[in-house]
Design an enzyme around this catalytic site. Structure first.
Site, PDB file in Angstrom:
ATOM      1  N   HIS A  48       0.822  -1.214   0.000  1.00  0.00           N
ATOM      2  CA  HIS A  48       0.000   0.000   0.000  1.00  0.00           C
ATOM      3  C   HIS A  48       0.852   1.259   0.000  1.00  0.00           C
ATOM      4  CE1 HIS A  48      -3.899  -2.062   1.489  1.00  0.00           C
ATOM      5  NE2 HIS A  48      -3.867  -1.921   0.181  1.00  0.00           N
ATOM      6  N   HIS A 133     -10.423  -4.581   4.502  1.00  0.00           N
ATOM      7  CA  HIS A 133      -8.990  -4.563   4.184  1.00  0.00           C
ATOM      8  C   HIS A 133      -8.608  -5.870   3.471  1.00  0.00           C
ATOM      9  CE1 HIS A 133      -4.631  -4.617   4.781  1.00  0.00           C
ATOM     10  NE2 HIS A 133      -4.730  -3.295   4.924  1.00  0.00           N
ATOM     11  N   GLU A 135      -6.120  -7.793   3.628  1.00  0.00           N
ATOM     12  CA  GLU A 135      -5.580  -8.859   4.483  1.00  0.00           C
ATOM     13  C   GLU A 135      -6.721  -9.666   5.102  1.00  0.00           C
ATOM     14  OE1 GLU A 135      -2.777  -7.668   7.600  1.00  0.00           O
ATOM     15  OE2 GLU A 135      -3.468  -9.394   8.759  1.00  0.00           O
ATOM     16  N   SER A 229      -2.843   2.832   3.365  1.00  0.00           N
ATOM     17  CA  SER A 229      -2.100   1.974   4.288  1.00  0.00           C
ATOM     18  C   SER A 229      -2.734   1.992   5.676  1.00  0.00           C
ATOM     19  CB  SER A 229      -0.644   2.456   4.361  1.00  0.00           C
ATOM     20  OG  SER A 229      -0.042   1.967   5.531  1.00  0.00           O
ATOM     21  N   ASN A 231      -1.764   0.382   8.435  1.00  0.00           N
ATOM     22  CA  ASN A 231      -0.847   0.537   9.573  1.00  0.00           C
ATOM     23  C   ASN A 231      -0.397   1.988   9.713  1.00  0.00           C
ATOM     24  OD1 ASN A 231       2.303   0.671   8.895  1.00  0.00           O
ATOM     25  ND2 ASN A 231       1.304  -0.458   7.270  1.00  0.00           N
ATOM     26  N   SER A 273       5.053   0.300   4.592  1.00  0.00           N
ATOM     27  CA  SER A 273       5.298   0.230   3.144  1.00  0.00           C
ATOM     28  C   SER A 273       5.821   1.559   2.595  1.00  0.00           C
ATOM     29  CB  SER A 273       4.033  -0.230   2.417  1.00  0.00           C
ATOM     30  OG  SER A 273       2.902   0.391   2.953  1.00  0.00           O
TER      31      SER A 273
END
Ligand code: F3S
Length: 290
Positions: A48, A133, A135, A229, A231, A273
């Site tokens: 991302h 998301h 993931e 992103s 995170n 990332s």
């Protein structure tokens, strides 16, 4: 002005591995005569971060967005992104005999296996994380039975009473550790028999802990990362809690601080990332301009 860069800022192990894999494959194909080169694809963005994606695209790598794109493939190489994908994606690629390179992070693969194992054993699984998301979509796509996403504390509170029901609780790799613990407590209070497996990635934990500590002693904080992103967004929330003058930027061009004498200490951190060139650029700019 003192500028402190977090030691944990930038690519984590899984992102570095995924990006390196893409460049290895680009390099491998470039060694071949042009007529024998295969088109390289990633399924979804490999990581991302828009800058990373733009650079990879400049080598001709294309992004496949959905199953329809996959089903239309007749040739080429597909690289699976760091966040992982549902089992069905591997099945479609196998069926179509497409060369597949798996760059999904081993920590994400571990959660996929846990989701698969526990649902196969007829246990109910809760995955704490954002259901939109990639993931989480990927992890849920490995379940063989009941799996439910619990995005936040409010959703956990709204769950029905457990009446002693056994559940397995997993977490998105980038979830906030404190909030994960709070959700586990809520589930226990609701009388679920909880088998909590903390699958939050250590890289995430360390990055969040360092960001929190750095933000606490900074007058201003800069968090660098891609707009999609997860995170990075969480890092921003953590820093903002500790340091009200926190700014989330993608590149140096987004910086919009009006520094005054009151700001003596500036902290910088970045999502998993975010490439190091961008971090260095921001760091140099802040050091030189203010
Ligand atoms: Fe993997 Fe952890 Fe990075 S799960 S992709 S090493 S944040």
């Amino acid at each position: 002005m003192n500028v402190t860069l977090a030691k944990t800022a930038g690519f984590c192990f899984g992102v570095q591995r995924a990006v390196d894999t893409v460049y290895e494959i680009i390099h491998r194909e470039l060694q071949k005569p042009e007529s024998q080169r295969k088109q390289i694809y990633t399924y979804g963005p490999i990581v991302h971060n828009e800058t990373v994606i733009d650079k990879i695209s400049s080598f001709g790598v294309k992004i496949l967005n959905d199953e329809e794109d996959l089903k239309a493939l007749t040739d080429g190489i597909v690289i699976i992104r760091a966040h992982g994908v549902p089992k069905l994606v591997y099945e479609i690629l196998k069926e179509r005999n497409i060369e597949t390179i798996d760059a999904s992070c081993p920590f994400v693969q571990k959660i996929q296996k846990l989701a698969n194992k526990h649902t196969s054993e007829k246990e109910k699984v809760f995955i704490v994380g954002n259901p939109d998301h990639p993931e989480i979509i990927g992890i849920m796509g490995w379940a063989e039975g009941s799996i439910y996403a619990v995005p936040d504390i409010e959703s956990a509170e709204k769950l029905p009473e457990g009446n002693g029901e056994k559940i397995v609780v997993l977490a998105q790799t980038t979830f906030n550790t404190d909030k994960f613990k709070q959700i586990i407590e809520i589930l226990k209070k609701k009388f679920y028999d909880v088998n909590a497996i903390n699958t939050i990635c250590n890289a995430t934990f360390e990055r969040q802990a360092e960001a929190k500590e750095l933000a606490r002693r900074s007058d201003a904080m800069i968090v660098i990362g891609g707009s999609s992103s997860s995170n990075t967004k969480k890092l921003y929330e953590i820093c903002k809690d500790q340091c009200p003058v926190t700014q989330l930027i993608q590149t140096v061009h987004d910086l919009n601080f009006s520094y005054d004498g009151a700001i003596q200490n500036v902290g910088i951190t970045a999502g998993a990332s975010t490439p190091k060139e961008i971090i260095e650029e921001v760091q140099n700019y802040v050091r030189n301009e203010f």
